[in-house]
Scaffold this motif. Structure first.
Motif, PDB file in Angstrom:
ATOM      1  N   GLU A 150      54.012  46.269 -14.391  1.00 31.92           N
ATOM      2  CA  GLU A 150      52.492  46.876 -14.664  1.00 31.92           C
ATOM      3  C   GLU A 150      52.382  48.158 -14.508  1.00 31.92           C
ATOM      4  OE1 GLU A 150      48.771  44.643 -13.412  1.00 31.92           O
ATOM      5  OE2 GLU A 150      49.304  46.029 -11.858  1.00 31.92           O
ATOM      6  N   ALA A 151      51.596  48.756 -15.489  1.00 31.98           N
ATOM      7  CA  ALA A 151      51.480  50.152 -15.663  1.00 31.98           C
ATOM      8  C   ALA A 151      49.830  50.525 -16.052  1.00 31.98           C
ATOM      9  CB  ALA A 151      52.254  50.884 -16.649  1.00 31.98           C
ATOM     10  N   THR A 152      49.486  51.684 -15.953  1.00 30.59           N
ATOM     11  CA  THR A 152      48.275  52.159 -16.544  1.00 30.59           C
ATOM     12  C   THR A 152      48.292  52.294 -18.029  1.00 30.59           C
ATOM     13  OG1 THR A 152      47.670  52.900 -14.460  1.00 30.59           O
ATOM     14  CG2 THR A 152      46.491  53.989 -16.105  1.00 30.59           C
ATOM     15  N   VAL A 167      30.729  51.498 -15.616  1.00 29.95           N
ATOM     16  CA  VAL A 167      31.920  51.746 -16.735  1.00 29.95           C
ATOM     17  C   VAL A 167      32.316  50.303 -16.639  1.00 29.95           C
ATOM     18  CG1 VAL A 167      34.074  52.881 -17.360  1.00 29.95           C
ATOM     19  CG2 VAL A 167      32.189  54.242 -15.935  1.00 29.95           C
ATOM     20  N   ILE A 168      32.600  49.672 -18.208  1.00 29.86           N
ATOM     21  CA  ILE A 168      33.348  48.665 -18.057  1.00 29.86           C
ATOM     22  C   ILE A 168      34.213  48.411 -19.271  1.00 29.86           C
ATOM     23  CG2 ILE A 168      31.218  47.074 -16.988  1.00 29.86           C
ATOM     24  CD1 ILE A 168      30.334  46.419 -19.887  1.00 29.86           C
ATOM     25  N   TRP A 169      35.018  47.393 -19.422  1.00 29.83           N
ATOM     26  CA  TRP A 169      35.890  47.321 -20.450  1.00 29.83           C
ATOM     27  C   TRP A 169      35.428  45.995 -21.319  1.00 29.83           C
ATOM     28  CZ3 TRP A 169      39.299  51.052 -21.766  1.00 29.83           C
ATOM     29  CH2 TRP A 169      39.725  51.935 -20.911  1.00 29.83           C
ATOM     30  N   ARG A 170      35.487  46.169 -22.493  1.00 32.51           N
ATOM     31  CA  ARG A 170      35.507  45.246 -23.358  1.00 32.51           C
ATOM     32  C   ARG A 170      36.801  44.889 -24.325  1.00 32.51           C
ATOM     33  NH1 ARG A 170      29.752  46.404 -26.200  1.00 32.51           N
ATOM     34  NH2 ARG A 170      28.243  45.753 -24.468  1.00 32.51           N
ATOM     35  N   LEU A 171      37.627  43.743 -23.907  1.00 31.07           N
ATOM     36  CA  LEU A 171      39.099  43.274 -24.149  1.00 31.07           C
ATOM     37  C   LEU A 171      39.432  42.478 -24.943  1.00 31.07           C
ATOM     38  CD1 LEU A 171      40.294  43.644 -20.507  1.00 31.07           C
ATOM     39  CD2 LEU A 171      39.999  45.564 -22.168  1.00 31.07           C
ATOM     40  N   GLY A 172      38.178  41.848 -25.312  1.00 31.43           N
ATOM     41  CA  GLY A 172      38.269  40.599 -26.706  1.00 31.43           C
ATOM     42  C   GLY A 172      39.548  39.568 -26.086  1.00 31.43           C
ATOM     43  N   ASP A 173      40.440  39.588 -27.022  1.00 33.40           N
ATOM     44  CA  ASP A 173      41.754  38.548 -26.959  1.00 33.40           C
ATOM     45  C   ASP A 173      42.562  38.829 -25.717  1.00 33.40           C
ATOM     46  OD1 ASP A 173      40.669  37.096 -28.850  1.00 33.40           O
ATOM     47  OD2 ASP A 173      42.075  38.066 -30.467  1.00 33.40           O
ATOM     48  N   LEU A 174      42.363  40.115 -25.227  1.00 32.70           N
ATOM     49  CA  LEU A 174      43.302  40.505 -24.087  1.00 32.70           C
ATOM     50  C   LEU A 174      42.509  40.247 -22.768  1.00 32.70           C
ATOM     51  CD1 LEU A 174      44.536  43.855 -25.785  1.00 32.70           C
ATOM     52  CD2 LEU A 174      45.559  41.815 -25.640  1.00 32.70           C
ATOM     53  N   ASN A 176      42.469  37.888 -20.806  1.00 32.91           N
ATOM     54  CA  ASN A 176      43.164  37.236 -19.605  1.00 32.91           C
ATOM     55  C   ASN A 176      44.499  38.156 -19.318  1.00 32.91           C
ATOM     56  OD1 ASN A 176      41.118  35.289 -19.508  1.00 32.91           O
ATOM     57  ND2 ASN A 176      42.070  34.298 -21.082  1.00 32.91           N
ATOM     58  N   SER A 177      44.758  38.931 -20.134  1.00 33.97           N
ATOM     59  CA  SER A 177      46.278  39.460 -19.938  1.00 33.97           C
ATOM     60  C   SER A 177      46.146  40.887 -19.241  1.00 33.97           C
ATOM     61  CB  SER A 177      46.891  39.696 -21.204  1.00 33.97           C
ATOM     62  OG  SER A 177      46.513  40.174 -22.195  1.00 33.97           O
ATOM     63  N   LEU A 178      45.097  41.362 -19.165  1.00 33.54           N
ATOM     64  CA  LEU A 178      44.855  42.844 -18.590  1.00 33.54           C
ATOM     65  C   LEU A 178      43.903  42.941 -17.470  1.00 33.54           C
ATOM     66  CD1 LEU A 178      44.556  45.030 -21.950  1.00 33.54           C
ATOM     67  CD2 LEU A 178      46.546  44.474 -20.736  1.00 33.54           C
ATOM     68  N   THR A 179      43.945  43.846 -16.482  1.00 32.43           N
ATOM     69  CA  THR A 179      43.126  43.911 -15.612  1.00 32.43           C
ATOM     70  C   THR A 179      42.525  45.298 -15.371  1.00 32.43           C
ATOM     71  OG1 THR A 179      44.771  44.458 -13.931  1.00 32.43           O
ATOM     72  CG2 THR A 179      44.140  42.264 -14.363  1.00 32.43           C
ATOM     73  N   THR A 180      41.401  45.614 -14.691  1.00 34.55           N
ATOM     74  CA  THR A 180      40.828  46.924 -14.383  1.00 34.55           C
ATOM     75  C   THR A 180      40.824  47.197 -12.838  1.00 34.55           C
ATOM     76  OG1 THR A 180      38.571  45.958 -14.332  1.00 34.55           O
ATOM     77  CG2 THR A 180      39.473  46.518 -16.521  1.00 34.55           C
ATOM     78  N   GLU A 181      40.656  48.545 -12.523  1.00 35.30           N
ATOM     79  CA  GLU A 181      40.375  48.922 -11.443  1.00 35.30           C
ATOM     80  C   GLU A 181      39.576  50.449 -11.422  1.00 35.30           C
ATOM     81  OE1 GLU A 181      43.591  51.259  -8.669  1.00 35.30           O
ATOM     82  OE2 GLU A 181      44.109  49.006  -8.731  1.00 35.30           O
ATOM     83  N   ILE A 182      38.456  50.233 -10.422  1.00 32.10           N
ATOM     84  CA  ILE A 182      37.548  51.521 -10.476  1.00 32.10           C
ATOM     85  C   ILE A 182      37.895  52.188  -9.452  1.00 32.10           C
ATOM     86  CG2 ILE A 182      35.202  51.909 -10.597  1.00 32.10           C
ATOM     87  CD1 ILE A 182      34.668  49.526 -12.081  1.00 32.10           C
ATOM     88  N   LEU A 198      42.513  50.823 -16.979  1.00 31.36           N
ATOM     89  CA  LEU A 198      43.066  49.460 -17.644  1.00 31.36           C
ATOM     90  C   LEU A 198      44.284  49.380 -17.258  1.00 31.36           C
ATOM     91  CD1 LEU A 198      42.038  47.315 -19.363  1.00 31.36           C
ATOM     92  CD2 LEU A 198      42.857  48.685 -21.354  1.00 31.36           C
ATOM     93  N   LEU A 199      44.737  48.445 -16.700  1.00 29.20           N
ATOM     94  CA  LEU A 199      46.186  48.013 -16.281  1.00 29.20           C
ATOM     95  C   LEU A 199      46.831  46.597 -17.007  1.00 29.20           C
ATOM     96  CD1 LEU A 199      45.339  48.280 -12.467  1.00 29.20           C
ATOM     97  CD2 LEU A 199      46.175  50.082 -13.986  1.00 29.20           C
TER      98      LEU A 199
END
Length: 482
Positions: A150-152, A167-174, A176-182, A198-199
Motif C-alpha cells: 500500500e502506498a499514497t 475534504v472528501i473523495w469521490r472514487l466511483g468504482d474504486l 471499495n478498493s481505496l482508503t483515505t486518511e486525514i 488517498l491510499l
C-alpha cells in the motif's frame, strides 16, 4: 464578499425603553466588514454627546477603545486601526455604524457600540465579528511504482482555512478498493490545514483512473471539485511492432505499454551483432528481400525493459509483404529466461519458423483461390492438385529434415540431404508423393484415373460437366473457355 450569516440582533434596553441595535457579521479575510449600530426608542430632544467603539479581539484580549464620533461627524482614532476604520452612519440620526477595511484574522472578536446621552446615561450593544479565511486548494499526485505494498496515490490539500475545510473523495468504482486518511494542522495564525491522503495498492490497472477531491467551506458558495487521474509508474510490459500502413510501408513503429514512456528504443536484427537502429520508429527505405529477417525492438525506462519482435518476409514475385508478429514467443522467452527455464523453448528457432512459413504459403494461396462462393472454382482443383503435389515432393521433405536436424543437433545435420528420390516418405504426405508424376498425361485424365471411391453424384467433375452451362451463365462466363 458578505457571507450569509444568520442575522442576530443585539440591543441594550434601559428602563426608559431606549435600545441600541446591532447585528453580528462575518467577513472573508482581506475584505471589508460593516458593523451596524442604531440607537432607537429615544425622545426627539434626547441629545447624543458621543458614540464610542471598543473591541476585544484575537490581537488584544483586553477591551480598549479604538474609535469615537462627536457631533458634527468629528472622529477620533486610537490604538492602531487608523484609517482602516470609517464612519458610515449619521450622528444626527443616532446611527453609529462603521466599516472596517481589509479585515485581518487578528480582527476577529467582539466589538461594542456605545451611545452617550446627555443627562440620561450610556447605552451599548455587543457585535460578534467573525473573520473567515478561504482555503488554498490543490491536489498533489504521487508517483508510486506498481507493486503489492500500500502506498499514497495522491494528496488533496485545503490549506490555511478558517475554520477548517471539509475534504472528501469521490472514487466511483474504486470506492471499495481505496482508503483515505486525514491530517489536521493548526497554524500559528489560527488557520487550519487539512490534508486528505488517498491510499491503495498501486496495481497497474489503477493507472489513469479518474477520482475527485471535493472541498466544502463557509467561504465557498458551492463545493469545489478537483478532478485528477491516478498515476502509477511501471516498466514496459508489452512491446508491439506495427507498420504505418498495410499497403505502402514506410516505417515500423514500436508501441510500448509503460509509464512513463520508454527513454530508450533499440532495434536489433537476428544474426546481426551490432545494434541495427535506435529510436521509436524503424524507417524502411526500400522494402525488398534484403530487408527480410527477424527484428527485435528493445524498449526501456527507469524501471525496466521489455522486447517485441517482428518477422518480415518480402516476396518479389507477388510484390507482397508477408509479416507476422511473435510477441507471444518473445514474451514467453523473456519470462522463462527470468526463471532460468529458457531451455524449455530452445528448440524453437526463427529460421525454422521462416522455413515453415515458406512451406505453408502455397496451401494458403490454394485456399484463397478455391474458396469462391459466387463463381465455380472447380476448374482450379486439378491444377492446384498437381501444383501442391509437386510442392510436396520427397526432395522437399529431405530438405525439411535436413534443416530441422541441423538446428536440433547444434548445427550438424543428422542426415545428409538425399540427391535421389527415396522410396520412403513422410507419412503425412504419402497420399501426395506416392502418385507418379507424368508430365505428358492430361491433368484431368490424371484426376479421373485416380478411381475415386465416391458415388456418381458426388464426383466433382461429373457435377461440373452436368451443370457447366448453368454455372458459366450465372457467372457471366459464357463463351469463355473454363
Amino acid at each position: 464578499m458578505k457571507l450569509p450569516v444568520e442575522p442576530v440582533s443585539k440591543s441594550a434596553i434601559a428602563e426608559t425603553g431606549v435600545k441600541v441595535i446591532g447585528h453580528d457579521t462575518a467577513v472573508v479575510y482581506g475584505e471589508n466588514a460593516t458593523l451596524l449600530c442604531q440607537l432607537t426608542e429615544t425622545d426627539e430632544d434626547a441629545d447624543v454627546t458621543r458614540i464610542i467603539w471598543k473591541k476585544k479581539t484575537q490581537e488584544t484580549a483586553e477591551e480598549n477603545t479604538f474609535f469615537s464620533i462627536r457631533p458634527g461627524h468629528k472622529t477620533e482614532h486610537s490604538n492602531g486601526l487608523g484609517d482602516r476604520v470609517q464612519f458610515i452612519g449619521n450622528f444626527a440620526e443616532k446611527n453609529g455604524s462603521i466599516q472596517l477595511l481589509r479585515m485581518r484574522l487578528l480582527d476577529d472578536g467582539i466589538y461594542t457600540c456605545i451611545f452617550n446621552l446627555f443627562a440620561v446615561g450610556t447605552f451599548e450593544t455587543d457585535i460578534n465579528v467573525t473573520v473567515f479565511a478561504r482555503p488554498a486548494i490543490n491536489v498533489r499526485g504521487e508517483v508510486p511504482v506498481a507493486g503489492f505494498t500500500e502506498a499514497t496515490l495522491m494528496s488533496c490539500f485545503a490549506s490555511n482555512a478558517r475554520p477548517a475545510a471539509e475534504v472528501i473523495w469521490r472514487l466511483g468504482d474504486l470506492e471499495n478498493s481505496l482508503t483515505t486518511e486525514i491530517n489536521y494542522t493548526v497554524n500559528s495564525d489560527g488557520t487550519v490545514t487539512v490534508v486528505s491522503y488517498l491510499l491503495g495498492v498501486p496495481f497497474k490497472h489503477l493507472n489513469k483512473k479518474n477520482v475527485q477531491c471535493v472541498v466544502k467551506h463557509n467561504t465557498l458558495r458551492d463545493e469545489l471539485v478537483l478532478n485528477y487521474a491516478i498515476n502509477i509508474h511501471y516498466p514496459p510490459e508489452s512491446v508491439v511492432i506495427i507498420p504505418d500502413s498495410l499497403t505502402n510501408i514506410k516505417e515500423f513503429q514500436c508501441k510500448v505499454d509503460s509509464n512513463p514512456e520508454p527513454t530508450s528504443y533499440n532495434w536489433t536484427r537476428v544474426n546481426k551483432s551490432d545494434p541495427y537502429y535506435e529510436g521509436k520508429k524503424l524507417p524502411v527505405q526500400n522494402l525488398t528481400p534484403d530487408f527480410n529477417g527477424l527484428y527485435i525492438c528493445h524498449a526501456s525506462n527507469q524501471y525496466g525493459s521489455s522486447v517485441g519482435s517482428l518477422y518480415v518476409n518480402v516476396h518479389t514475385e507477388s510484390n507482397a509483404t508477408c509479416w507476422s508478429l511473435f510477441e507471444a514467443y518473445t514474451e514467453l522467452r523473456e519470462k522463462l529466461d527470468n526463471r532460468g527455464e529458457s531451455k524449455r523453448i530452445d528448440k524453437v528457432s526463427p529460421d525454422v519458423l521462416e522455413f515453415l512459413l515458406e512451406f505453408l504459403r502455397p496451401f494458403y494461396q490454394a485456399q484463397r483461390e478455391l474458396e469462391g462462393n459466387q463463381c465455380p472454382t472447380l476448374n482450379l482443383v486439378v491444377l492446384w492438385h498437381e501444383r501442391l503435389k509437386r510442392h510436396c515432393r520427397e526432395a522437399f521433405h529431405q530438405e525439411s529434415r535436413y534443416r530441422i536436424a541441423s538446428f536440433t543437433s547444434g548445427g550438424e545435420p543428422a542426415v545428409e540431404p538425399a540427391t535421389k528420390r527415396s522410396k520412403t516418405v513422410v507419412a503425412e504426405f504419402e497420399e501426395w508423393v506416392n502418385v507418379p508424376l507424368n508430365e505428358t498425361v492430361d491433368e484431368v485424365h490424371q484426376y479421373i484415373s485416380r478411381n475415386h471411391d465416391m458415388e456418381e453424384e458426388q464426383d466433382l467433375l461429373v457435377l461440373y460437366h452436368g451443370h457447366k452451362a448453368l454455372l458459366l451463365k450465372e457467372c457471366g462466363m459464357l463463351g469463355v473457355e473454363g
